[in-house]
Design a protein around this motif. Structure first.
Motif, PDB file in Angstrom:
ATOM      1  N   ALA A 111       0.838  -1.198   0.000  1.00  0.00           N
ATOM      2  CA  ALA A 111       0.000   0.000   0.000  1.00  0.00           C
ATOM      3  C   ALA A 111       0.874   1.250   0.000  1.00  0.00           C
ATOM      4  CB  ALA A 111      -0.922  -0.011   1.218  1.00  0.00           C
ATOM      5  N   ASN A 112       1.942   1.239   0.793  1.00  0.00           N
ATOM      6  CA  ASN A 112       2.849   2.387   0.840  1.00  0.00           C
ATOM      7  C   ASN A 112       3.437   2.696  -0.523  1.00  0.00           C
ATOM      8  OD1 ASN A 112       2.461   2.655   3.583  1.00  0.00           O
ATOM      9  ND2 ASN A 112       4.400   1.713   4.169  1.00  0.00           N
ATOM     10  N   TYR A 113       3.812   1.647  -1.230  1.00  0.00           N
ATOM     11  CA  TYR A 113       4.438   1.901  -2.527  1.00  0.00           C
ATOM     12  C   TYR A 113       3.445   2.459  -3.532  1.00  0.00           C
ATOM     13  CZ  TYR A 113       7.616   1.761  -6.347  1.00  0.00           C
ATOM     14  OH  TYR A 113       8.385   2.158  -7.399  1.00  0.00           O
ATOM     15  N   VAL A 118       1.787   6.025  -7.473  1.00  0.00           N
ATOM     16  CA  VAL A 118       0.658   6.315  -8.371  1.00  0.00           C
ATOM     17  C   VAL A 118       0.460   7.809  -8.622  1.00  0.00           C
ATOM     18  CG1 VAL A 118      -1.859   6.161  -8.568  1.00  0.00           C
ATOM     19  CG2 VAL A 118      -0.519   4.127  -7.985  1.00  0.00           C
ATOM     20  N   PRO A 119       0.569   8.686  -7.612  1.00  0.00           N
ATOM     21  CA  PRO A 119       0.371  10.113  -7.904  1.00  0.00           C
ATOM     22  C   PRO A 119       1.365  10.686  -8.907  1.00  0.00           C
ATOM     23  CG  PRO A 119       0.231   9.702  -5.549  1.00  0.00           C
ATOM     24  CD  PRO A 119       0.764   8.436  -6.172  1.00  0.00           C
ATOM     25  N   THR A 120       2.514  10.049  -9.080  1.00  0.00           N
ATOM     26  CA  THR A 120       3.556  10.575  -9.963  1.00  0.00           C
ATOM     27  C   THR A 120       3.458  10.056 -11.393  1.00  0.00           C
ATOM     28  OG1 THR A 120       5.155   8.789  -9.526  1.00  0.00           O
ATOM     29  CG2 THR A 120       5.080  10.620  -7.955  1.00  0.00           C
ATOM     30  N   LEU A 121       2.600   9.068 -11.634  1.00  0.00           N
ATOM     31  CA  LEU A 121       2.544   8.441 -12.950  1.00  0.00           C
ATOM     32  C   LEU A 121       1.877   9.358 -13.970  1.00  0.00           C
ATOM     33  CD1 LEU A 121       1.516   4.774 -12.050  1.00  0.00           C
ATOM     34  CD2 LEU A 121       3.804   5.674 -12.526  1.00  0.00           C
ATOM     35  N   VAL A 122       2.428   9.340 -15.173  1.00  0.00           N
ATOM     36  CA  VAL A 122       1.856  10.088 -16.293  1.00  0.00           C
ATOM     37  C   VAL A 122       1.495   9.093 -17.380  1.00  0.00           C
ATOM     38  CG1 VAL A 122       2.224  11.882 -18.023  1.00  0.00           C
ATOM     39  CG2 VAL A 122       3.226  12.116 -15.738  1.00  0.00           C
ATOM     40  N   ASP A 123       0.197   8.837 -17.515  1.00  0.00           N
ATOM     41  CA  ASP A 123      -0.305   7.882 -18.497  1.00  0.00           C
ATOM     42  C   ASP A 123      -1.738   8.277 -18.808  1.00  0.00           C
ATOM     43  OD1 ASP A 123      -1.451   5.654 -19.840  1.00  0.00           O
ATOM     44  OD2 ASP A 123      -0.060   4.268 -18.866  1.00  0.00           O
ATOM     45  N   PRO A 124      -2.053   8.568 -20.079  1.00  0.00           N
ATOM     46  CA  PRO A 124      -3.413   9.005 -20.411  1.00  0.00           C
ATOM     47  C   PRO A 124      -4.490   7.988 -20.033  1.00  0.00           C
ATOM     48  CG  PRO A 124      -2.140   8.483 -22.391  1.00  0.00           C
ATOM     49  CD  PRO A 124      -1.181   8.527 -21.261  1.00  0.00           C
ATOM     50  N   GLN A 133      -8.930   6.819  -6.805  1.00  0.00           N
ATOM     51  CA  GLN A 133      -9.521   5.567  -6.356  1.00  0.00           C
ATOM     52  C   GLN A 133      -8.435   4.607  -5.845  1.00  0.00           C
ATOM     53  OE1 GLN A 133     -12.684   4.434  -6.062  1.00  0.00           O
ATOM     54  NE2 GLN A 133     -12.104   2.332  -5.531  1.00  0.00           N
ATOM     55  N   ILE A 134      -7.348   4.494  -6.607  1.00  0.00           N
ATOM     56  CA  ILE A 134      -6.263   3.600  -6.198  1.00  0.00           C
ATOM     57  C   ILE A 134      -5.680   4.036  -4.861  1.00  0.00           C
ATOM     58  CG2 ILE A 134      -3.922   2.840  -6.758  1.00  0.00           C
ATOM     59  CD1 ILE A 134      -4.748   2.873  -9.723  1.00  0.00           C
ATOM     60  N   GLN A 135      -5.455   5.340  -4.720  1.00  0.00           N
ATOM     61  CA  GLN A 135      -4.913   5.837  -3.455  1.00  0.00           C
ATOM     62  C   GLN A 135      -5.886   5.578  -2.306  1.00  0.00           C
ATOM     63  OE1 GLN A 135      -2.779   9.855  -3.866  1.00  0.00           O
ATOM     64  NE2 GLN A 135      -3.794   9.641  -5.851  1.00  0.00           N
ATOM     65  N   GLY A 136      -7.180   5.757  -2.575  1.00  0.00           N
ATOM     66  CA  GLY A 136      -8.176   5.485  -1.549  1.00  0.00           C
ATOM     67  C   GLY A 136      -8.185   4.029  -1.134  1.00  0.00           C
ATOM     68  N   GLU A 137      -8.033   3.129  -2.101  1.00  0.00           N
ATOM     69  CA  GLU A 137      -7.967   1.704  -1.780  1.00  0.00           C
ATOM     70  C   GLU A 137      -6.732   1.400  -0.938  1.00  0.00           C
ATOM     71  OE1 GLU A 137      -9.376  -1.011  -5.202  1.00  0.00           O
ATOM     72  OE2 GLU A 137      -8.979   0.908  -6.186  1.00  0.00           O
ATOM     73  N   ALA A 138      -5.611   2.004  -1.304  1.00  0.00           N
ATOM     74  CA  ALA A 138      -4.370   1.759  -0.565  1.00  0.00           C
ATOM     75  C   ALA A 138      -4.474   2.271   0.867  1.00  0.00           C
ATOM     76  CB  ALA A 138      -3.189   2.410  -1.288  1.00  0.00           C
ATOM     77  N   TYR A 139      -5.017   3.480   1.043  1.00  0.00           N
ATOM     78  CA  TYR A 139      -5.196   4.009   2.398  1.00  0.00           C
ATOM     79  C   TYR A 139      -6.110   3.100   3.224  1.00  0.00           C
ATOM     80  CZ  TYR A 139      -3.035   8.663   1.804  1.00  0.00           C
ATOM     81  OH  TYR A 139      -2.150   9.705   1.637  1.00  0.00           O
ATOM     82  N   THR A 140      -7.194   2.630   2.609  1.00  0.00           N
ATOM     83  CA  THR A 140      -8.164   1.815   3.346  1.00  0.00           C
ATOM     84  C   THR A 140      -7.565   0.481   3.776  1.00  0.00           C
ATOM     85  OG1 THR A 140      -9.981   2.814   2.093  1.00  0.00           O
ATOM     86  CG2 THR A 140     -10.459   0.762   3.256  1.00  0.00           C
ATOM     87  N   LEU A 141      -6.861  -0.172   2.859  1.00  0.00           N
ATOM     88  CA  LEU A 141      -6.295  -1.476   3.204  1.00  0.00           C
ATOM     89  C   LEU A 141      -5.120  -1.333   4.158  1.00  0.00           C
ATOM     90  CD1 LEU A 141      -6.677  -3.499  -0.109  1.00  0.00           C
ATOM     91  CD2 LEU A 141      -8.254  -3.227   1.816  1.00  0.00           C
ATOM     92  N   ARG A 142      -4.427  -0.197   4.110  1.00  0.00           N
ATOM     93  CA  ARG A 142      -3.399   0.047   5.123  1.00  0.00           C
ATOM     94  C   ARG A 142      -4.055   0.264   6.481  1.00  0.00           C
ATOM     95  NH1 ARG A 142       1.099   4.823   4.640  1.00  0.00           N
ATOM     96  NH2 ARG A 142      -0.620   6.134   5.386  1.00  0.00           N
ATOM     97  N   ALA A 143      -5.181   0.976   6.488  1.00  0.00           N
ATOM     98  CA  ALA A 143      -5.911   1.182   7.744  1.00  0.00           C
ATOM     99  C   ALA A 143      -6.381  -0.145   8.323  1.00  0.00           C
ATOM    100  CB  ALA A 143      -7.097   2.111   7.509  1.00  0.00           C
ATOM    101  N   LYS A 161       6.157   4.831   4.900  1.00  0.00           N
ATOM    102  CA  LYS A 161       6.849   5.168   3.662  1.00  0.00           C
ATOM    103  C   LYS A 161       7.256   3.892   2.946  1.00  0.00           C
ATOM    104  CE  LYS A 161       8.718   9.571   5.365  1.00  0.00           C
ATOM    105  NZ  LYS A 161       9.959  10.359   5.617  1.00  0.00           N
ATOM    106  N   ALA A 162       7.395   3.990   1.639  1.00  0.00           N
ATOM    107  CA  ALA A 162       7.795   2.835   0.843  1.00  0.00           C
ATOM    108  C   ALA A 162       9.194   2.380   1.236  1.00  0.00           C
ATOM    109  CB  ALA A 162       7.751   3.179  -0.639  1.00  0.00           C
ATOM    110  N   THR A 163       9.423   1.099   1.080  1.00  0.00           N
ATOM    111  CA  THR A 163      10.717   0.494   1.387  1.00  0.00           C
ATOM    112  C   THR A 163      11.449   0.205   0.086  1.00  0.00           C
ATOM    113  OG1 THR A 163       9.761  -0.549   3.334  1.00  0.00           O
ATOM    114  CG2 THR A 163      11.862  -1.405   2.575  1.00  0.00           C
ATOM    115  N   HIS A 164      12.618   0.781  -0.082  1.00  0.00           N
ATOM    116  CA  HIS A 164      13.389   0.580  -1.314  1.00  0.00           C
ATOM    117  C   HIS A 164      14.644  -0.261  -1.100  1.00  0.00           C
ATOM    118  CE1 HIS A 164      10.914   3.331  -3.680  1.00  0.00           C
ATOM    119  NE2 HIS A 164      10.908   4.122  -2.633  1.00  0.00           N
TER     120      HIS A 164
END
Length: 447
Positions: A111-113, A118-124, A133-143, A161-164
């Motif tokens: 979810a962190n990743y 996702v907010p940084t992706l550029v794709d039409p 929606q994707i961010q909302g799903e990630a926040y919810t499942l992290r919760a 935060k994401a783990t790299h």
């Protein structure tokens, strides 16, 4: 540290591997190579749900920690890990505890990743609304993941935060119980405006958030808000209503019925592992978990279980073995995992109303559950009588879901019901392997 291996697992998932592997940290890869466009983002979201439904999370081990601890399910097999749970002799090396912890953190890290990438992706093909929606799903499942951690282990490390690299997110001290719950609410609050108000029983929507908030506020003893959020779902009668009879939400291979608020779907290639442990050998299982005689008696009592007796069955003579059949559909392993059902929302609202002194409407909610199960209406006339009736209703309504143990802990009823007086045993031990891997992580008292 096991949770730091999530990045490697995620790339494997994108290539079709769903099996939990033990790997060395040097095999970890940079996930920026994995989510780069709309199609890989969608694959990552699907992977997030697969994490939630993994055998070590809702696919088997995490619910088992609850119902094997709750006193109504017995261990009948040869494994030492479930034996420790039912014997109330848990150790920090218990494999069920360790695998559940790792699976939950794996879900959080994925979810962190998604939240980072996702907010940084550029794709039409990835619209602004879809990104939300994707961010909302990630926040919810992290919760949900942190909620499950805190009700199982108490305050935990908050990894946000994401783990790299393997060294990322080490050295974080455990947050308090209150701080961990605060993070759950923060994530649910962040998720709500990002999600649509559609009804989807297999994916997270705003309605899923409302349901999880009702549960959250119940655990936090915020009765007004628990009532309010439960009512949002119950009042949506076009989308949610109690299946009648009780077995209608699972019998005959039923899925995604009006009973379900959020359930995980499984297929032949992504199986729910519960059937293997519940079904007897004649039905291709191992029957290492089975209902106790007490639970069998309750479910078969027409004044208590009613038509919920369909949750159990008995093998033919000479064995005459009782077994659970919530997870026994064809093909085997395609049963949903039930995260939250509308029945729970009724019982959440019933308890919240009882705590607030609204006894008449609390009784109505309780009796809605009893009516659909073919049980006569309760006549509980006092707050204490109502709360005890609600507890018993939960016992026979959710015996094979992740409810009984957590409900007894939440209400302070473990000692009188199960005879466990050592409060340090009301939480699980932190896996020893995690403490060895990260010196900032401390063990729960008593382990």
């Amino acid at each position: 540290m096991k949770k730091h291996l999530s990045l490697f697992f995620f790339v494997l998932l994108l290539t079709g591997c769903q099996q939990f592997l033990n790997v060395q940290p040097e095999l970890q890869v940079d996930q920026t190579q994995a989510i780069t466009n709309a199609s890989t983002a969608e694959a990552a979201v699907n992977g997030l749900y697969n994490r939630l439904g993994n055998d070590n999370y809702y696919g088997s081990n995490f619910p088992a920690l609850s119902y094997l601890s709750g006193g109504d399910v017995q261990w009948t097999g040869s494994q030492s890990a479930p034996q420790e749970i039912t014997a109330r002799k848990l150790t920090a090396t218990n494999s069920y505890v360790g695998s559940a912890w790792s699976a939950i953190y794996s879900t959080i890290l994925q979810a962190n990743y998604l939240l980072e990438t996702v907010p940084t992706l550029v794709d039409p093909q990835l619209t602004v609304d879809r990104k939300k929606q994707i961010q909302g799903e990630a926040y919810t499942l992290r919760a949900l993941s942190y909620f499950d951690l805190v009700r199982s282990w108490g305050g935990v490390q908050l990894v946000l935060k994401a783990t790299h690299t393997p060294s990322d997110n080490t050295g974080i001290i455990r947050s308090s119980v209150d701080e961990t719950y605060e993070q759950v609410l923060k994530d649910l609050t962040a998720a709500e405006p990002l999600l649509g108000t559609t009804t989807n029983r297999n994916k997270v929507t705003r309605k899923t958030v409302w349901a999880l908030r009702a549960r959250y506020h119940l655990y936090r003893q915020e009765w007004d808000q628990a009532e309010t959020y439960a009512s949002k779902l119950i009042d949506d009668a076009a989308s949610y209503k109690l299946a009648k009879p009780y077995s209608a939400f699972f019998a005959g291979n039923a899925t995604a019925t009006t009973e379900s608020v959020f359930e995980i779907a499984y297929t032949n290639s992504f199986k729910n592992g519960h059937y293997n442990w519940w079904l007897p050998p004649a039905l291709s299982g191992r029957r290492e978990w089975a209902p106790t005689d007490k639970l069998v008696a309750l479910l078969n009592d027409p004044n208590v279980g009613g038509n919920r007796k369909e949750l159990i069955a008995q093998t033919s003579p000479p064995g005459n073995l009782w077994y659970g059949k919530l997870y026994c559909r064809t093909p085997l392993g395609t049963d949903p995992a039930y995260i939250i059902r509308i029945a729970e929302l009724y019982l959440i609202r019933a308890e919240a109303r009882a705590r607030l002194g609204k006894l008449y409407t609390a009784l109505a909610d309780l009796n809605a559950i009893r009516d659909r199960s073919g049980v006569s209406a309760s006549q509980a006339a006092t707050k204490d009588a109502l709360l005890l009736a609600i507890e018993t209703e939960r016992q026979v309504e959710f015996p094979f879901e992740a409810d009984r143990w957590f409900n007894l802990v939440r209400t302070g009823r473990v000692a009188p019901v199960l005879g466990i007086t050592d409060a340090s045993k009301f939480v699980l031990p932190i896996p020893n392997s995690e403490i060895l891997a990260d010196k900032a992580l401390t063990q729960n008292q008593g382990y």
